[in-house]
Design a protein around this motif. Sequence first.
Motif, short mmCIF file in Angstrom:
data_model
loop_
_atom_site.label_atom_id
_atom_site.label_comp_id
_atom_site.label_asym_id
_atom_site.label_seq_id
_atom_site.Cartn_x
_atom_site.Cartn_y
_atom_site.Cartn_z
N HIS A 16 -7.29 4.40 26.75
CA HIS A 16 -6.43 5.37 26.55
C HIS A 16 -7.27 6.65 25.67
CE1 HIS A 16 -2.81 3.36 27.91
NE2 HIS A 16 -3.44 2.40 27.22
N ILE A 17 -7.85 7.57 26.40
CA ILE A 17 -8.90 8.50 25.91
C ILE A 17 -7.83 9.61 25.46
CG2 ILE A 17 -10.63 9.88 26.34
CD1 ILE A 17 -11.37 8.08 28.73
N VAL A 18 -8.19 10.10 24.24
CA VAL A 18 -7.20 11.10 23.71
C VAL A 18 -8.32 12.37 23.44
CG1 VAL A 18 -5.82 9.95 22.38
CG2 VAL A 18 -7.64 10.40 21.23
N ALA A 19 -9.66 12.12 23.53
CA ALA A 19 -10.48 13.26 23.38
C ALA A 19 -11.98 12.85 23.78
CB ALA A 19 -10.80 14.04 21.70
N GLU A 20 -12.70 13.90 24.22
CA GLU A 20 -14.05 13.61 24.84
C GLU A 20 -14.89 14.92 24.96
OE1 GLU A 20 -16.15 10.71 28.26
OE2 GLU A 20 -14.00 11.64 28.57
N THR A 21 -16.31 14.50 24.61
CA THR A 21 -17.27 15.56 24.56
C THR A 21 -18.37 14.81 25.43
OG1 THR A 21 -18.45 15.41 22.60
CG2 THR A 21 -16.47 16.71 22.56
N ASP A 22 -19.46 15.56 25.45
CA ASP A 22 -20.68 14.85 26.38
C ASP A 22 -21.03 13.78 25.21
OD1 ASP A 22 -20.46 16.64 28.30
OD2 ASP A 22 -21.96 18.04 27.78
N GLU A 23 -20.85 13.84 23.92
CA GLU A 23 -21.36 12.91 23.07
C GLU A 23 -20.56 11.95 22.29
OE1 GLU A 23 -23.39 16.19 20.68
OE2 GLU A 23 -25.36 15.41 21.27
N TYR A 24 -19.22 12.29 22.38
CA TYR A 24 -18.33 11.29 21.85
C TYR A 24 -17.00 11.13 22.44
CZ TYR A 24 -21.57 13.29 17.95
OH TYR A 24 -22.50 13.74 17.60
N ILE A 25 -16.34 10.32 22.23
CA ILE A 25 -15.31 9.71 22.90
C ILE A 25 -14.15 9.36 21.72
CG2 ILE A 25 -15.44 7.57 23.50
CD1 ILE A 25 -14.16 8.10 26.28
N ALA A 26 -12.83 9.59 21.92
CA ALA A 26 -11.70 9.08 20.86
C ALA A 26 -10.68 8.40 21.61
CB ALA A 26 -11.38 10.10 20.13
N ILE A 27 -10.43 7.12 21.26
CA ILE A 27 -9.61 6.23 22.26
C ILE A 27 -8.27 5.65 21.28
CG2 ILE A 27 -11.25 5.80 24.18
CD1 ILE A 27 -11.68 2.92 22.84
N LEU A 28 -7.22 5.22 21.97
CA LEU A 28 -6.46 4.57 21.22
C LEU A 28 -6.83 3.18 20.80
CD1 LEU A 28 -2.69 5.93 22.50
CD2 LEU A 28 -3.84 6.32 20.24
N ASP A 29 -6.71 2.72 19.70
CA ASP A 29 -6.77 1.23 19.58
C ASP A 29 -5.85 0.50 20.24
OD1 ASP A 29 -6.86 -1.34 18.68
OD2 ASP A 29 -8.10 -0.62 16.89
N ILE A 30 -5.93 -0.58 21.18
CA ILE A 30 -4.63 -1.15 21.94
C ILE A 30 -4.17 -2.26 21.23
CG2 ILE A 30 -5.82 -0.58 24.19
CD1 ILE A 30 -6.58 -3.53 24.55
N LYS A 113 1.30 -4.64 18.89
CA LYS A 113 1.15 -4.80 20.32
C LYS A 113 2.24 -3.90 21.10
CE LYS A 113 -0.43 -9.59 19.58
NZ LYS A 113 0.02 -10.75 19.58
N PRO A 114 1.82 -2.54 20.87
CA PRO A 114 2.63 -1.54 21.86
C PRO A 114 2.55 -1.73 23.15
CG PRO A 114 0.76 -0.43 20.76
CD PRO A 114 0.73 -1.94 20.23
N SER A 115 3.44 -1.50 24.13
CA SER A 115 3.18 -1.36 25.47
C SER A 115 2.24 -0.24 25.96
CB SER A 115 4.83 -1.18 26.20
OG SER A 115 5.26 0.30 25.76
N GLN A 116 1.88 -0.56 27.36
CA GLN A 116 1.23 0.41 28.04
C GLN A 116 1.77 1.75 27.96
OE1 GLN A 116 -2.39 0.19 28.85
NE2 GLN A 116 -1.79 -1.65 27.50
N GLU A 117 3.14 1.71 28.07
CA GLU A 117 3.85 3.21 28.33
C GLU A 117 3.88 3.78 26.77
OE1 GLU A 117 5.01 0.34 31.44
OE2 GLU A 117 5.08 0.19 29.31
N LYS A 118 4.05 3.16 25.72
CA LYS A 118 3.95 3.67 24.42
C LYS A 118 2.58 4.41 24.03
CE LYS A 118 5.81 4.55 20.61
NZ LYS A 118 6.77 5.52 20.42
N LEU A 119 1.55 3.49 24.66
CA LEU A 119 0.18 4.04 24.28
C LEU A 119 0.15 5.34 25.15
CD1 LEU A 119 -1.71 0.51 24.42
CD2 LEU A 119 -1.34 2.24 22.26
N VAL A 120 0.58 5.48 26.32
CA VAL A 120 0.35 6.48 27.13
C VAL A 120 1.01 7.57 26.59
CG1 VAL A 120 1.00 7.64 29.53
CG2 VAL A 120 -0.19 5.50 29.45
#
Length: 130
Positions: A16-30, A113-120
């Motif tokens: 679940h990517i929330v931000a991204e550049t060429d050098e970095y990425i931010a994702i939700l912890d599942i 343990k959130p649902s996939q829908e909640k993470l989205v």
Amino acid sequence: MASIFTKIINREIPGHIVAETDEYIAILDIMPVALGHVLVIPKKEVDYIFDLDDATYQGLQAFAKKVATALKKAMPCKRIGVAVIGLEVPHTHIHLVPMNTMDDISFTKPKLKPSQEKLVEIAEKIKSQL
């Protein structure tokens, strides 16, 4: 062997990517300690944060600040807690955790343990604030 984060970066596994550049990425912890828990990761796979070269380290911190600002707007809270633990995955990452109390950033309590829908839903809220 590539870390789980590298596999997400390379789109070999979903994240679940929330931000991204060429050098970095931010994702939700599942399996977050609090809803909105984000992991900020350099795309360069380096195990220990203080082994990053200065430019990558400084860029990671600046990227984390940008994500934290959006996260606080998306998930209203008193603070965004910051933690670098680095024992669970051998790839540098910064934890950004929305918090109202000290217990909100406790890594010893049971993970959510959130649902996939909640993470989205949460990912979209954060992205909308960037």
